[in-house]
Design a protein around this motif. Structure first.
Motif: not given
Length: 332
Positions: A88-110
């Motif tokens: 957990y400390l490594r993740a806080m000390e070396k964070p990785i920025a998010p990336k945007v994708i276009a096709d997301a499973p969470v938007q299958e139903v709107i």
């Protein structure tokens, strides 16, 4: 690595089949889900992930007790249980920025407009004195209206209408500050709630740090790769693309509503308070979405919280005692 809840569940079923239990008979969301979880925990000394396949009044199965084992949480971030703090400390000390994708499973139903109905969700009542049905596993994603700072956190929602909930904002926390900043200009604060996420995302959202530490990047650090995100349909907020469900919403300015009582992690019920009001603008979800619940005040809740607390305490102690080796916050 897979960033969705389902892949994680499959890995647990394969590696630790005794830690997953599906219940096929219909259950009542009023008290029965919590009662079964607590009975297993207290009487049988069991803490499996529980999937309630048939829940009265809803099409959505309910998953709970996901975080009730330290070994399971460690597996989610590819660490041994005794190495969770370092990971957990490594993740806080070396964070990785998010990336945007276009096709997301969470938007299958709107669902938008008149299609929005929060009463279609499982109406889970957790404790005898609770004032209503609560969503306890909602991770908020919001952006400071005056800067580029982001915040993610767990915020309980009490369902109060087809498109309305109250929200519990903790005084002086980042989301509270964002809301007050928007409200000072008479504006609503856009917010989105992710329900049903990989445990690494859940752990990352609980990171305790300064306003310039982006929890989304800590999630990436725990995943070992950028958090794949998708833009909301009703705002420019970015949310986990592989979540089971997203509630896109806004916190209304100068609006308050009674919320509570609600049974808290302390084992006591917090009484009624005036809370901020959330208006849902859209609900998106997977075709066969799983609705996640957290059993507040029990191992599901407490085990999830301890790792981020340990990391924060370690950083604080290390600043004054550089030779400190580790900090342990035991859950019951």
């Amino acid at each position: 690595m897979s960033q969705d809840l389902r892949s994680y569940l499959e890995s647990i079923k394969q590696a630790h089949p005794d830690e997953f239990l599906a219940i096929s008979r219909e259950v009542d969301p009023a008290y029965e889900i919590t009662a079964i979880t607590v009975k297993l925990e207290h009487e049988a000394k069991l803490r499996p992930i529980l999937l309630f396949e048939k829940v009265k009044g809803t099409q959505f199965p309910v998953l709970t007790n996901l975080h009730a084992g330290r070994t399971r949480l460690a597996a989610a971030i590819h660490a041994k249980p005794e190495q969770m703090q370092q990971a957990y400390l490594r993740a806080m000390e070396k964070p990785i920025a998010p990336k945007v994708i276009a096709d997301a499973p969470v938007q299958e139903v709107i669902c938008t407009g008149d299609e929005i109905n929060l009463y279609d969700l499982p109406q889970i009542r957790h404790h005898q004195e609770d004032a209503g049905a609560y969503i306890t596993a909602a991770i908020s994603f919001a952006k400071d209206p005056n800067s580029d700072s982001w915040n993610c956190a767990y915020n309980r929602l009490m369902i109060q209408g087809r498109d309305t909930t109250s929200i519990h904002l903790t005084l002086a926390k980042h989301l509270w500050e964002f809301q007050r900043a928007a409200e000072s200009h008479g504006k609503a604060l856009p917010v989105a709630f992710a329900i049903g996420v990989h445990p690494a995302i859940a752990l990352g959202c609980l990171a305790i740090g300064s306003i310039d530490e982006d929890e989304r990047a800590i999630m990436g650090g725990l995943l070992g790769e950028p958090l794949e995100s998708v833009q909301c349909l009703t705002s420019n907020l970015l949310v986990p693309a592989h979540a089971e469900m997203i509630i896109e919403a806004e916190i209304l300015p100068h609006a308050r509503t009674p919320e509570g009582p609600f049974g808290e992690f302390t084992g006591y019920s917090l009484g009624e308070r005036q809370r901020e009001v959330v208006k849902a603008l859209a609900i998106t979800h997977r075709q066969d979405a799983i609705f996640q619940d957290i059993t507040v005040g029990h191992l599901d809740h407490l085990m999830l919280s301890t790792t981020p607390i340990e990391a924060n305490l370690y950083r604080a102690v290390r600043a004054m005692v550089p030779t400190v080796k580790a900090v342990r916050v035991p859950a019951p």
